[in-house]
Write a protein that holds these residues in place. Sequence first.
Motif, mmCIF file in Angstrom:
data_model
loop_
_atom_site.group_PDB
_atom_site.id
_atom_site.type_symbol
_atom_site.label_atom_id
_atom_site.label_comp_id
_atom_site.label_asym_id
_atom_site.label_seq_id
_atom_site.Cartn_x
_atom_site.Cartn_y
_atom_site.Cartn_z
ATOM 1 N N ASP A 70 -0.040 -45.042 98.525
ATOM 2 C CA ASP A 70 0.748 -44.972 99.755
ATOM 3 C C ASP A 70 0.534 -46.241 100.584
ATOM 4 O O ASP A 70 1.477 -46.784 101.180
ATOM 5 C CB ASP A 70 0.358 -43.730 100.579
ATOM 6 N N SER A 92 9.670 -31.923 97.191
ATOM 7 C CA SER A 92 9.825 -31.468 98.578
ATOM 8 C C SER A 92 9.868 -29.950 98.703
ATOM 9 O O SER A 92 10.250 -29.242 97.775
ATOM 10 C CB SER A 92 11.114 -32.034 99.154
ATOM 11 N N MET A 122 6.177 -31.789 99.429
ATOM 12 C CA MET A 122 6.477 -32.886 100.366
ATOM 13 C C MET A 122 7.213 -32.360 101.599
ATOM 14 O O MET A 122 7.947 -31.372 101.517
ATOM 15 C CB MET A 122 7.310 -33.953 99.638
ATOM 16 N N ASP A 123 7.018 -33.020 102.727
ATOM 17 C CA ASP A 123 7.636 -32.648 104.010
ATOM 18 C C ASP A 123 7.244 -31.227 104.408
ATOM 19 O O ASP A 123 8.037 -30.501 105.021
ATOM 20 C CB ASP A 123 9.169 -32.800 103.918
ATOM 21 N N PRO A 163 1.484 -32.343 102.960
ATOM 22 C CA PRO A 163 1.816 -33.628 103.580
ATOM 23 C C PRO A 163 2.663 -33.485 104.846
ATOM 24 O O PRO A 163 3.603 -32.696 104.888
ATOM 25 C CB PRO A 163 2.655 -34.351 102.506
ATOM 26 N N THR A 165 4.860 -35.671 105.856
ATOM 27 C CA THR A 165 5.492 -36.854 105.266
ATOM 28 C C THR A 165 6.104 -37.797 106.291
ATOM 29 O O THR A 165 6.063 -39.018 106.133
ATOM 30 C CB THR A 165 6.571 -36.375 104.270
#
Length: 515
Positions: A14, A101, A141-142, A169, A171
């Motif tokens: 990242d 996600s 994710m998110d 996360p 995100t």
Amino acid sequence: MTRHVRIFDTTLRDGEQSPGASMNVEEKVLVAKQLARLNVDVIEAGFAMSSPGDFEAVQRIGREVEGPTICSLARARPEDVDAAANALKGAPKPRIHTFLSASDIHLVHQFHMTRDQALTRAVEMVRHARGYVDDVEYSPMDATRSDVSYLCEVVEAVIDAGAGTVNIPDTVGYTTPQEFGEIIRTLRSRVRDCDRAIISVHCHNDLGLAVANSMAAIHAGAGQVECTINGIGERAGNASLEEIVMGLRTRKDFYQAETCVRTEEISKASRLVSKITGMVVQPNKAIVGANAFAHTSGIHQDGLLKEKRTYEIMRPESIGLTQSRLVMGKLSGRHAFREELTKLGYSLTDEEINAAFDRFKRLADQKKELFEEDLEAIVSEAATKVPERYSLKAMSTQSGMNQLPTATVELQVDGRIEKETGTGDGPVDAVYRTIAHVTQTRSTLLSYVVKAITGGTDAQGEVSVRLEQDGETVTGNGADTDIIVASAQAYLNALNKLALQLERRSDTGHKIGLC
Ligand code: KIV
Ligand code: ZN
């Protein structure tokens, strides 16, 4: 009772997504070795499927870096998981980290998937990864913009499928400490068998809350935190490793949690990452900024002289900041040089030692006394050398008030010697224009930073430049007691990296993104 919180470092994955912070494989191996000296639990070494360079970085770090678990990221696709598993062959402690996600915003608009489809894919990919390795991490994710009941369902299903770590996360850096703590508590109370997995967190800093959100999650029971050195990362960055680690160490009374990080290695890690990525650390940055331990107010200084604890909550020594230590001089030999490097924690190959020793001898001719920081600069230069298409043979400049700045540069270009004189707006500009002309390169200079490595007027100047050409960005470094020479070296180092990167790209194509 004090809990152990795992530190998962994602500087190389990242962190590398920071605009302009790309690192080549040698640089990533060097950073990974420093992360191992820091004693982090997990190193996310890259995203194997994204490019041949990332694949090689994961592979080499898995084989060459001892201690931490080595992890590769993989989208929730079989080919990504296969690539991660292949890259990790030969790593004693491999981890595959797969993700998809969980938020409707992402599923509807980006992935064109229903919640059920995403959940089924998550489970399939965790099982697929478990076919290769025992240690699998899954990230919805998110997560912080996802429906919390659906998030609980996903977390439960991937734990059932064999994920040993489930990472939550934030995100887009959207959550707040209170809200995030509540999400972690909800997961821990609602997900069946939640304790079979470690709950991890991964926070971005869009609202400047990444560290606060991570700390709130730890307080709510998270057992792993994902972070980067100097907080580098996508957009406003990730949670900063040094702030989390020192926060836990300094406020152990409150968090009742600790890490295994050797905090004395923090300062060195911060300098190395800053140098390699060309991302300067702001002076007032907590823990590793130049002013982090500088007390200027008279009242504070008075208090400190009487009792350090009046105004100092951490000792500078605890992050490895000590008085610059004189280590070597002109008469020191190769053996002493090697021993000193070993003491500083570097283990170099014979070839790297020879290259570093030549540089040391040249520097010792210019500078009477060499400090730890000088050796660090030499070592990182030697260990991250790229094939030199262009090298500096000689140079001189003329500049001053009411004079046209002029540079004469002699370079070796693809084995031929070329010499040219040119002018510019200042001595550095004259050198850079002349070099660009001789090498027939057309890169754009994005940034130029110069700083002194140690104190004193004979200190080495360290120059870091960032160049861009055709969508590739590189950082070049140079160090010399003459800052114009250091500037030329930094520019040529960047041009050599650029040449290598553009050549590799024409062989293998572009790096692919995360989605
Ligand atoms: O920010 C994010 O969601 C990520 C995932 C890949 C974990 O980096
Ligand atoms: Zn991220």
